[in-house]
Design a protein around this motif. Structure first.
Motif, PDB file in Angstrom:
ATOM      1  N   ASN A   4     -11.731 -16.086  11.974  1.00  0.00           N
ATOM      2  CA  ASN A   4     -11.939 -14.816  12.663  1.00  0.00           C
ATOM      3  C   ASN A   4     -11.904 -13.707  11.609  1.00  0.00           C
ATOM      4  OD1 ASN A   4     -11.635 -12.515  14.142  1.00  0.00           O
ATOM      5  ND2 ASN A   4     -10.349 -13.480  15.696  1.00  0.00           N
ATOM      6  N   ARG A   5     -13.017 -13.012  11.454  1.00  0.00           N
ATOM      7  CA  ARG A   5     -13.114 -12.012  10.378  1.00  0.00           C
ATOM      8  C   ARG A   5     -12.069 -10.912  10.516  1.00  0.00           C
ATOM      9  NH1 ARG A   5     -16.939 -11.348   6.558  1.00  0.00           N
ATOM     10  NH2 ARG A   5     -16.489  -9.130   6.336  1.00  0.00           N
ATOM     11  N   ASN A   6     -11.784 -10.532  11.758  1.00  0.00           N
ATOM     12  CA  ASN A   6     -10.818  -9.461  11.970  1.00  0.00           C
ATOM     13  C   ASN A   6      -9.454  -9.806  11.395  1.00  0.00           C
ATOM     14  OD1 ASN A   6     -12.276  -7.485  13.147  1.00  0.00           O
ATOM     15  ND2 ASN A   6     -12.073  -8.331  15.203  1.00  0.00           N
ATOM     16  N   ILE A   7      -9.109 -11.076  11.522  1.00  0.00           N
ATOM     17  CA  ILE A   7      -7.804 -11.511  11.041  1.00  0.00           C
ATOM     18  C   ILE A   7      -7.732 -11.377   9.536  1.00  0.00           C
ATOM     19  CG2 ILE A   7      -6.358 -13.551  10.758  1.00  0.00           C
ATOM     20  CD1 ILE A   7      -6.900 -14.231  13.610  1.00  0.00           C
ATOM     21  N   LEU A   8      -8.822 -11.737   8.859  1.00  0.00           N
ATOM     22  CA  LEU A   8      -8.862 -11.618   7.410  1.00  0.00           C
ATOM     23  C   LEU A   8      -8.710 -10.154   7.010  1.00  0.00           C
ATOM     24  CD1 LEU A   8      -9.157 -13.489   5.033  1.00  0.00           C
ATOM     25  CD2 LEU A   8     -11.588 -12.974   4.991  1.00  0.00           C
ATOM     26  N   LYS A   9      -9.423  -9.299   7.742  1.00  0.00           N
ATOM     27  CA  LYS A   9      -9.375  -7.866   7.443  1.00  0.00           C
ATOM     28  C   LYS A   9      -7.948  -7.326   7.618  1.00  0.00           C
ATOM     29  CE  LYS A   9     -11.941  -3.799   8.720  1.00  0.00           C
ATOM     30  NZ  LYS A   9     -12.684  -3.207   9.809  1.00  0.00           N
ATOM     31  N   THR A  10      -7.327  -7.740   8.727  1.00  0.00           N
ATOM     32  CA  THR A  10      -5.948  -7.324   8.973  1.00  0.00           C
ATOM     33  C   THR A  10      -5.032  -7.793   7.863  1.00  0.00           C
ATOM     34  OG1 THR A  10      -6.424  -7.659  11.285  1.00  0.00           O
ATOM     35  CG2 THR A  10      -4.133  -7.353  10.701  1.00  0.00           C
ATOM     36  N   GLY A  11      -5.259  -9.058   7.445  1.00  0.00           N
ATOM     37  CA  GLY A  11      -4.432  -9.629   6.392  1.00  0.00           C
ATOM     38  C   GLY A  11      -4.537  -8.813   5.115  1.00  0.00           C
ATOM     39  N   ILE A  12      -5.767  -8.410   4.771  1.00  0.00           N
ATOM     40  CA  ILE A  12      -5.951  -7.651   3.532  1.00  0.00           C
ATOM     41  C   ILE A  12      -5.306  -6.272   3.661  1.00  0.00           C
ATOM     42  CG2 ILE A  12      -7.695  -6.551   2.099  1.00  0.00           C
ATOM     43  CD1 ILE A  12      -9.386  -9.097   2.665  1.00  0.00           C
ATOM     44  N   ASN A  13      -5.453  -5.672   4.831  1.00  0.00           N
ATOM     45  CA  ASN A  13      -4.783  -4.392   5.107  1.00  0.00           C
ATOM     46  C   ASN A  13      -3.281  -4.531   4.879  1.00  0.00           C
ATOM     47  OD1 ASN A  13      -3.873  -1.987   6.188  1.00  0.00           O
ATOM     48  ND2 ASN A  13      -4.072  -2.672   8.296  1.00  0.00           N
ATOM     49  N   TYR A  14      -2.752  -5.641   5.370  1.00  0.00           N
ATOM     50  CA  TYR A  14      -1.318  -5.913   5.214  1.00  0.00           C
ATOM     51  C   TYR A  14      -0.945  -6.012   3.743  1.00  0.00           C
ATOM     52  CZ  TYR A  14       2.779  -8.931   4.963  1.00  0.00           C
ATOM     53  OH  TYR A  14       3.989  -9.466   4.639  1.00  0.00           O
ATOM     54  N   LEU A  15      -1.759  -6.779   3.010  1.00  0.00           N
ATOM     55  CA  LEU A  15      -1.454  -7.012   1.608  1.00  0.00           C
ATOM     56  C   LEU A  15      -1.471  -5.693   0.826  1.00  0.00           C
ATOM     57  CD1 LEU A  15      -0.851  -9.560   0.028  1.00  0.00           C
ATOM     58  CD2 LEU A  15      -3.209  -9.556  -0.752  1.00  0.00           C
ATOM     59  N   VAL A  16      -2.465  -4.860   1.124  1.00  0.00           N
ATOM     60  CA  VAL A  16      -2.576  -3.580   0.418  1.00  0.00           C
ATOM     61  C   VAL A  16      -1.341  -2.714   0.693  1.00  0.00           C
ATOM     62  CG1 VAL A  16      -3.850  -1.423   0.306  1.00  0.00           C
ATOM     63  CG2 VAL A  16      -5.083  -3.587   0.356  1.00  0.00           C
ATOM     64  N   GLN A  17      -0.960  -2.640   1.971  1.00  0.00           N
ATOM     65  CA  GLN A  17       0.181  -1.778   2.315  1.00  0.00           C
ATOM     66  C   GLN A  17       1.463  -2.281   1.674  1.00  0.00           C
ATOM     67  OE1 GLN A  17       0.727   0.277   5.699  1.00  0.00           O
ATOM     68  NE2 GLN A  17      -1.273   0.006   6.600  1.00  0.00           N
ATOM     69  N   MET A  18       1.603  -3.625   1.599  1.00  0.00           N
ATOM     70  CA  MET A  18       2.800  -4.171   0.968  1.00  0.00           C
ATOM     71  C   MET A  18       2.868  -3.736  -0.495  1.00  0.00           C
ATOM     72  SD  MET A  18       4.664  -5.665   3.032  1.00  0.00           S
ATOM     73  CE  MET A  18       4.126  -4.491   4.238  1.00  0.00           C
ATOM     74  N   HIS A  19       1.700  -3.659  -1.133  1.00  0.00           N
ATOM     75  CA  HIS A  19       1.716  -3.291  -2.543  1.00  0.00           C
ATOM     76  C   HIS A  19       1.972  -1.813  -2.751  1.00  0.00           C
ATOM     77  CE1 HIS A  19       0.254  -7.357  -3.000  1.00  0.00           C
ATOM     78  NE2 HIS A  19       0.820  -7.260  -4.188  1.00  0.00           N
ATOM     79  N   VAL A  20       1.531  -1.012  -1.792  1.00  0.00           N
ATOM     80  CA  VAL A  20       1.881   0.408  -1.866  1.00  0.00           C
ATOM     81  C   VAL A  20       3.405   0.538  -1.829  1.00  0.00           C
ATOM     82  CG1 VAL A  20       1.724   2.630  -0.719  1.00  0.00           C
ATOM     83  CG2 VAL A  20      -0.268   1.147  -0.800  1.00  0.00           C
ATOM     84  N   GLY A  21       4.019  -0.219  -0.921  1.00  0.00           N
ATOM     85  CA  GLY A  21       5.476  -0.191  -0.822  1.00  0.00           C
ATOM     86  C   GLY A  21       6.130  -0.658  -2.103  1.00  0.00           C
ATOM     87  N   MET A  22       5.554  -1.717  -2.670  1.00  0.00           N
ATOM     88  CA  MET A  22       6.133  -2.276  -3.880  1.00  0.00           C
ATOM     89  C   MET A  22       6.079  -1.273  -5.023  1.00  0.00           C
ATOM     90  SD  MET A  22       5.256  -5.898  -5.429  1.00  0.00           S
ATOM     91  CE  MET A  22       5.481  -6.160  -7.148  1.00  0.00           C
ATOM     92  N   LEU A  23       5.010  -0.507  -5.056  1.00  0.00           N
ATOM     93  CA  LEU A  23       4.857   0.507  -6.097  1.00  0.00           C
ATOM     94  C   LEU A  23       6.033   1.481  -6.072  1.00  0.00           C
ATOM     95  CD1 LEU A  23       2.608   1.182  -8.152  1.00  0.00           C
ATOM     96  CD2 LEU A  23       1.925   2.989  -6.582  1.00  0.00           C
TER      97      LEU A  23
END
Lengths: 302, 661
Positions: free
Chosen positions: B156-175
């Motif tokens: 499901n493409r939406n799930i992949l998109k959500t996953g990437i959104n998640y990953l990006v936000q986690m890295h903002v936090g990590m920064l």
């Protein structure tokens, strides 16, 4: 233990007092003082009809609701006797266990799969959510004033105060508790128990499908709430140092007064428009805040 | 010795790739169980005050002079929380993943189990590692492994998109966390949680706290940094959502705890800030939850609410520290910590049941459910238990943690000054409203999903999930009831953690424990009364005639499930009141005056997350627009690119000449 027995006896009287007041005020002969009890006896003798849609929740909801009210009852102090169970911040438990009962009353109504009952459930959930802050502000203010946290100690400490202006606070609390009991028991001006249109009911429409034993339990629950709040009002108004006989007398006087006030209120005023109810309920929190500010002033915290 | 076992288990996790679906599951279950046994042993030792065996084993392996892993009370507590939920989650996963067996290959499952195990390991490491660099590595492993878990169903493409959104936000936090650690390193010369107190003793406290707080709050889901949360939880498979919501977001809370306990000045600012953010998270979280139709999204917003309650406890703890009120400090921190455990129990339970509903009714839309209690009684009862617990109602566990926080506030009010009294009162009001709204939300969720009559064909045909999915949830259920009925048993160790770590000694300790016995007594009365009345009812009804009939329909006798109150109509009364903080889109075509015979029309309402719109989508879209404008330079002609390089070199030359660089 004495307190609990007296509260139970008194609460069985209140509904009768309300209907007597209402019939006298409207010039009718009306039913007798014990009519609600006779109605209860009839309900207990009857069998039950259950809707095909309903399941387990519908059947256990009234019992659990009543159990929660009885549990709340054990936390309520009576005069200088104190409560059966008392601990710090027990009024949080008191409010939350009553919420537990409401939770079941609400899902019990939803179990019928009817639009009417869903509507009633929704309104009940909304109003009981909105009335809670008022109760917490009130009791929080008591706790702040007295420095105690349990029902028993709060009311004991309250009467130890030598500040005479605190009477203002007593009066506001008295008003608030009466309004809270009206909302809790779905009386006027929030709800009209005698209305005949389902669309304008709150509590009555929630329990449309109950019959027999379960309905009797629900009625007993509402009766007990009168007694519980009556005891709380008594505890605020009557000095706990007075002798037990005066306490008992005062308690019954307060409970009868409560019935008369509700009866008169219902005789002479109309129900709120449903859309205005949230405002009305939230105003109580506003009044409670005023009480809080008054106590802040009295304590010299400014 | 134990340290070696730990490393062996880490190494063995790669073995998952050599197994097929079913044996791979068993293999990972064995690994996780081994790890649970190992770390629980260490954690219990640490809670009893002797943490040495576990830690020393590690130091010997790496020949390290200082402790690499540190197991203090806080870490130990979090380890226990992680262990319970991760184990229950994996046990539940077996049944939940069965329908996927036919659709997906062995590799996909192997990656899934591998990620699950590593999510578990990385969380254990997060709560034990003190060195900043190692901590961040574990933190990153946690983000990546959970990313793979979220995108399990990536067809499901939406799930992949959500996953990437998640990953990006986690890295903002990590920064943010990284910058925080670097500041500490610059000032104290060592990059570790242990050097935080030194930093805080010498420098201004609130800027560093804010940096760490933002970093950790993105993980924890404090509003307005929560936007990944309601997207990622519904996308993930249910056992993963349960684990993520139950424990992974708590790693953010763990981080905040670590920083908060180290702070030394500016405490009042920090406390009030945390309290304000938490109350907003709590209130808005539950209001948004009420408006959701997607069950898992509803639960995700509820996580934000509960994070808010935890934050209120933390904030009060700091205010207690600021005003030197040890009772408030102890109760605030303990309430927050206990609510962390409680939330991990009932939220994972609710997510697992949401998964069961999804499997049985093939939908997460609660408007399409209804009447499931008749076909899925066990799931319904467990969901009901979770719902009552999450509303904070006695006699279940949610009440106990809220009670600790309430007690702290109420007890402090008498001696508090003017501004503090007002602060406390508004916190009480906030917490009360959150509780009331939660009741509103879960009566809606439970009522619409499980009660009444089925609203769709799928719901009608739903069947109860297998026992292998029900059984593990009983573990959570038992703990939920146990904490609620005998709270003293669980609160004492938590008090122990803080009185040991923070050297809090309060004279009222015993009288407070007596209050908890009072709760047990009152709960006991309630249970006895409930059982008694039900028994009475049973005996009474046996002798009376019982009839069945239709539900009262005000004279309208045609039964139809569409007559029922829907989730939207239930939520409508509140959304009318909450208009200032929510945005609802109503899509409909109004009936004009000339429409004498109006044709059929559609009506739909959508609630939008204002924060996601304003804080994520808008800036990102602006940025994208801007980037598109810059993209004019990307002509595709090699001459242009050589020109750019030449211009760049020229620029450097000029700047160097002018002594700019």
């Amino acid at each position: 233990m004495l307190g609990i027995i007296l509260i139970i006896i008194a609460s069985l009287l209140v509904p009768g007092v309300i209907i007597r007041t209402k019939s006298i005020a409207s010039g009718r002969k009306g039913p007798g003082l014990f009519q609600p009890l006779k109605d209860l006896r009839v309900l207990l003798r009857k069998g039950s009809v259950f809707s095909n849609t309903t399941g387990l929740i519908f059947r256990i909801a009234p019992s659990l609701s009543l159990a929660s009210i009885v549990c709340a009852l054990t936390l309520v102090p009576f005069g200088n006797q104190g409560a059966l169970i008392t601990f710090g911040a027990d009024f949080v438990f008191f409010a939350y266990i009553l919420s537990f009962g409401k939770f079941f009353a609400i899902i019990g109504a939803l179990d019928c799969g009817s639009s009417f009952e869903g509507m009633g459930a929704n309104r009940e959930a909304l109003y009981s959510m909105m009335v809670e802050p008022a109760f917490f502000i009130l009791l929080g203010t008591f706790a702040m004033f007295t420095g105690y946290t349990s029902f028993t100690d709060i009311f004991y400490g309250f009467h130890l105060s030598d500040n005479n202006y605190i009477l203002i606070f007593s009066v506001i609390s008295f008003y608030l508790l009466i309004q809270i009991v009206m909302i809790e028991n779905s009386r006027m001006p929030i709800d009209d128990p005698k209305t005949h249109l389902e669309l304008t009911m709150i509590h009555e429409v929630m329990i449309l499908d109950y019959s027999g034993f379960d309905k009797a339990l629900l009625h007993i629950g509402t009766f007990l709430k009168y007694g519980i709040y009556g005891a709380l009002i008594t505890a605020i108004l009557i000095n706990t140092k007075w002798s037990i006989y005066i306490q008992i007398f005062a308690f019954f006087a307060v409970v009868v007064c409560l019935g008369v006030i509700i009866g008169l209120n219902e005789s002479f005023r109309a129900r709120n428009k449903m859309g205005k109810n949230p405002q009305f309920v939230l105003t109580l929190s506003g009044i409670a805040l005023v009480a809080f500010v008054i106590v802040l002033l009295l304590m010299g915290k400014f | 010795m134990l340290g070696i076992f730990f490393l062996i288990l880490l190494g063995l996790s790669f073995g998952v790739f050599f197994f097929r679906k079913k044996s791979g599951y068993l293999y990972s279950l064995l690994l996780v169980m081994g790890m649970v046994a190992l770390t629980t042993h260490g954690a219990v030792q640490a809670l009893n005050g002797n943490s040495q065996s576990f830690v020393h084993g590690f130091n010997n392996i790496f020949r390290s002079a200082t402790d690499i892993l540190v197991l203090d009370g806080l870490s130990a507590f979090f380890i226990l929380v992680i262990n319970i939920t991760l184990l229950v989650g994996l046990l539940y996963a077996n049944g939940y993943l069965k329908p996927y067996h036919s659709r997906m290959g062995n590799l996909r499952f192997a990656v899934h189990y591998f990620s699950y195990i590593w999510l578990y390991f990385s969380m254990l490491l997060v709560v034990m590692l003190r060195n900043g660099v190692l901590f961040l590595i574990a933190w990153e492993m946690m983000a990546i492994s959970s990313f793979f878990l979220v995108i399990f169903d990536a067809d499901n493409r939406n799930i992949l998109k959500t996953g990437i959104n998640y990953l990006v936000q986690m890295h903002v936090g990590m920064l943010f966390i990284l910058v925080g650690f670097l500041l500490v390193e610059k000032s104290t010369g060592s990059i570790s949680f242990d050097s935080l107190p030194t930093y805080f003793a010498n420098s201004s406290n609130w800027p560093l706290f804010l940096l760490f707080f933002i970093g950790f709050a993105i993980k924890a889901g404090f509003m307005p940094l929560h936007t990944w949360l309601p997207e990622a939880h519904p996308a993930a498979p249910s056992h993963v959502s349960g684990v993520m919501s139950g424990v992974m977001i708590k790693m953010g809370i763990y981080g905040i705890f670590r920083v908060v306990l180290a702070t030394q000045s500016d405490l009042l600012i920090i406390g009030v800030l945390l309290l304000a953010v938490s109350l907003i998270s709590g209130l808005l979280g539950v209001i948004y939850a009420i408006l959701q139709h997607d069950l898992k999204r509803l639960l995700a917003y509820h996580s934000i609410e509960n994070i808010g309650i935890i934050g209120v406890g933390l904030g009060l703890g700091i205010i207690g520290k600021a005003t030197n009120n040890q009772m408030l400090m102890l109760l605030g921190f303990s309430g927050a910590l206990l609510h962390t455990l409680n939330h991990s129990l009932f939220k994972s339970l609710l997510f697992f049941n949401a998964g069961s509903v999804y499997l049985a009714a093939k939908t997460r839309d609660i408007e399409k459910c209804g009447g499931l209690m008749k076909t899925m009684p066990y799931t319904a009862l467990l969901f009901l238990l979770g719902s009552i617990a999450i509303c904070g109602l006695p006699p279940f566990n949610g009440f106990i943690s809220e009670y600790l926080i309430y007690f702290g506030m109420i007890d402090t009010m008498h001696g508090a000054g003017f501004s503090q009294s007002i602060l406390l009162l508004f916190s009480i009001i906030g917490l009360t409203l959150i509780g009331g709204l939660a009741v509103f939300c879960f009566t809606k969720a439970f009522g619409v999903i499980f009660l009444g009559s089925p609203r769709s064909k799928q719901a009608e045909n739903a069947i109860e999930v297998t026992h292998s999915m029900i059984a593990p949830q009983i573990i959570s259920a038992i703990l939920i009831v146990a904490i609620g009925v005998v709270p003293a048993l669980f609160v004492k160790p938590i008090f122990g953690i803080f009185s040991h770590d923070l050297k809090i000694i309060i004279p009222e300790y015993h009288s407070f424990i007596a209050n908890l016995s009072g709760i047990s007594a009152a709960s006991g009365v309630f249970i006895i009364m409930a059982v008694g009345i039900l028994l009475l009812r049973y005996i009474h009804l046996r002798r009376k005639p019982i009839a069945a009939g239709p539900t009262w329909g005000c004279g309208y006798t045609l039964e139809s499930s569409r007559l029922q109150y829907t989730a939207s109509s239930y939520a409508d009364s509140l959304s009318q009141l909450a208009k200032p903080v929510i945005r609802r889109k109503i899509i409909t075509e109004p009936i004009s005056e000339n429409d004498i015979f109006p044709p059929s029309r559609a009506f739909s309402t959508h609630s939008e997350d204002v924060f996601r719109e304003q804080l994520t989508n808008k800036p990102v879209n602006k940025f994208l627009d801007w980037m598109k404008k810059i993209a004019i330079m990307q002509t595709g002609q090699i001459q242009h690119y050589i020109l750019y390089a030449f211009l760049f070199m020229l620029l450097i030359l000029i700047l160097t000449y002018l002594n700019f660089i």
